[in-house]
Enzyme design. Structure first.
Site, PDB file in Angstrom:
ATOM      1  N   ARG A 164     -22.679  51.044 -42.643  1.00 28.07           N
ATOM      2  CA  ARG A 164     -23.313  52.371 -42.739  1.00 28.07           C
ATOM      3  C   ARG A 164     -22.723  53.198 -43.894  1.00 28.07           C
ATOM      4  O   ARG A 164     -22.604  54.419 -43.797  1.00 28.07           O
ATOM      5  CB  ARG A 164     -23.185  53.156 -41.436  1.00 28.07           C
ATOM      6  CG  ARG A 164     -23.884  52.528 -40.230  1.00 28.07           C
ATOM      7  CD  ARG A 164     -25.386  52.530 -40.397  1.00 28.07           C
ATOM      8  NE  ARG A 164     -26.097  52.175 -39.182  1.00 28.07           N
ATOM      9  CZ  ARG A 164     -26.447  50.926 -38.835  1.00 28.07           C
ATOM     10  NH1 ARG A 164     -26.153  49.904 -39.630  1.00 28.07           N
ATOM     11  NH2 ARG A 164     -27.118  50.698 -37.727  1.00 28.07           N
ATOM     12  N   SER A 233     -30.013  55.530 -34.049  1.00 28.95           N
ATOM     13  CA  SER A 233     -28.669  55.736 -33.499  1.00 28.95           C
ATOM     14  C   SER A 233     -28.156  57.091 -33.962  1.00 28.95           C
ATOM     15  O   SER A 233     -28.162  57.362 -35.169  1.00 28.95           O
ATOM     16  CB  SER A 233     -27.706  54.674 -34.011  1.00 28.95           C
ATOM     17  OG  SER A 233     -28.135  53.396 -33.643  1.00 28.95           O
ATOM     18  N   GLU A 329     -24.300  60.067 -37.149  1.00 29.69           N
ATOM     19  CA  GLU A 329     -24.803  59.253 -38.256  1.00 29.69           C
ATOM     20  C   GLU A 329     -25.751  60.033 -39.173  1.00 29.69           C
ATOM     21  O   GLU A 329     -25.674  59.888 -40.397  1.00 29.69           O
ATOM     22  CB  GLU A 329     -25.501  58.025 -37.668  1.00 29.69           C
ATOM     23  CG  GLU A 329     -25.711  56.952 -38.688  1.00 29.69           C
ATOM     24  CD  GLU A 329     -26.538  55.809 -38.155  1.00 29.69           C
ATOM     25  OE1 GLU A 329     -27.750  55.990 -37.952  1.00 29.69           O
ATOM     26  OE2 GLU A 329     -25.971  54.732 -37.954  1.00 29.69           O
TER      27      GLU A 329
END
Ligand code: EPU
Length: 344
Positions: A164, A233, A329
């Site tokens: 990520r 997410s 995130e």
């Protein structure tokens, strides 16, 4: 280039937050990009790059030029015995592009089917799912460098892709991604190591079936943003030290974990949230999805403050129970269109 004012961004962000941009334009070519940046400079406006809107948290009023990236096109660049190199416009829809690769017998991206968003955003957080990260198949990223005021190409090795993460996260205002160049395989090499993917694929070990199974798994767990507005997410899976993991595992032996090649252990944030009692739980209009606790859903007409109240309550409860602070995130923007830290 057509600059519009007071534009509602609700249809353009998958969490469906009410957000009005003082200035807005679509960018369909590199020439339009330069024009739009010049306009922002003249008007002393910050620039907010809007892609698929599937990983952003927007405030109600944004005084900035929102540039909606819409550069299209898929172009063959090179080919050898094993692979084909193709350059794709930042505005192509990611999932449609993945389907296109499979139809054209190009392999590698099938595990990443149905990820929301556009191609241009895929390198930014190095999108990943079911054991594959996009960075593995990127050759280079074409950008406009706002610092040097020129177009340039950044090779994959200089993007520093990891979980990520890429360099685009460190300096979010410097580069505008215009195209992504992928190197895809001509022979399917199926990645079936994640969870029960191998079982789901079964005997029919083709890329077409792999893609189909990934789509089915995602549809069974993850909410469709059109029905339940969400940004996928909501938290990253934390990577903790082996020491801390061993300590936690004594109390929580069931904790799903994945040792990392570069050291540390990745643990499942969804499990931590679930165990903290948040699966299917709401605070006002915002809650964690009943089939996947890692996904935050806007169940009504929530604004950013409502979203923050819920995710901070989740962070608080997880920290109380496990002594781990979950990191959100999606990218958080302020009212001047700049990226803000979640920790402030
Ligand atoms: N789990 C629970 N309860 C939950 C959710 C998960 O106990 O409510 C447990 C699962 O049983 C499993 C573990 O947590 O043992 C991991 O769950 P899952 O395989 O569903 O994956 P994830 O860690 O929740 C990550 C990515 C997803 C990606 C999947 C598949 C992150 C932050 N998320 O989710 O990416 O699709 O793996 O590779 O890394 C996204 O980034 O938006 C996204 C959806």
């Amino acid at each position: 280039m057509n600059i519009q004012t007071q534009i509602q961004l609700k249809p353009f962000n998958t969490l469906s937050l009410d957000a009005t941009a003082s200035h807005y334009c679509k960018v369909q070519s590199t020439a339009e990009l330069v024009d739009a940046l010049n306009y922002a400079k003249q008007q002393q406006l910050n620039v907010l790059i809007l892609s698929g809107g599937s990983n952003m948290l927007l405030p109600e009023k944004i005084h900035a030029l929102v540039m909606h990236m819409d550069i299209q096109g898929i172009e063959d660049i090179a080919e050898d015995d094993d692979s084909k190199t193709i350059r794709v416009g930042a505005g192509q829809v990611w999932h449609d592009f993945v389907l296109w690769t499979t139809e054209n017998h190009l392999y590698g991206l099938q595990n990443l089917a149905l990820i929301p968003g556009l191609v241009g955003a895929s390198p930014v957080q190095n999108i990943g799912a079911y054991g594959v990260e996009v960075g593995e198949f990127i050759e280079s990223v074409q950008v406009y460098d706002r610092q040097l005021e020129q177009f340039s190409t950044i090779l994959a090795q200089d993007c520093h892709f990891s979980y990520r993460y890429s360099i685009f996260k460190d300096d979010p205002n410097r580069f505008v991604i215009t195209h992504v160049t992928f190197k895809l395989l001509k022979q399917a090499h199926l990645m079936l190591n994640y969870g029960d993917l191998k079982q789901a694929v079964g005997e029919d070990q083709t890329a077409e079936n792999l893609q189909k199974q990934v789509i089915q798994i995602r549809q069974s767990k993850l909410p469709d943003p059109k029905e339940y507005p969400n940004v996928g997410s909501f938290f990253k899976n934390p990577i903790i030290s082996e020491q801390l993991f061993d300590h936690l595992a004594q109390t929580f032996p069931q904790l799903p974990h994945y040792p990392q090649a570069k050291g540390g252990v990745k643990i499942a944030a969804g499990w931590l949230i679930d165990q903290s009692g948040w699966k299917g739980k709401k605070l006002g209009m915002v809650g964690m999805f009943h089939k996947q606790a890692l996904v935050l859903v806007n169940y009504d007409q929530a604004d950013l403050a409502d979203v923050q109240a819920t995710y901070q309550a989740v962070q608080h409860d997880v920290q109380q129970k496990f002594d781990i602070l979950l990191e959100p995130e999606p990218v958080l923007f302020d009212e001047t269109g700049l990226i803000r830290s979640h920790m402030e």
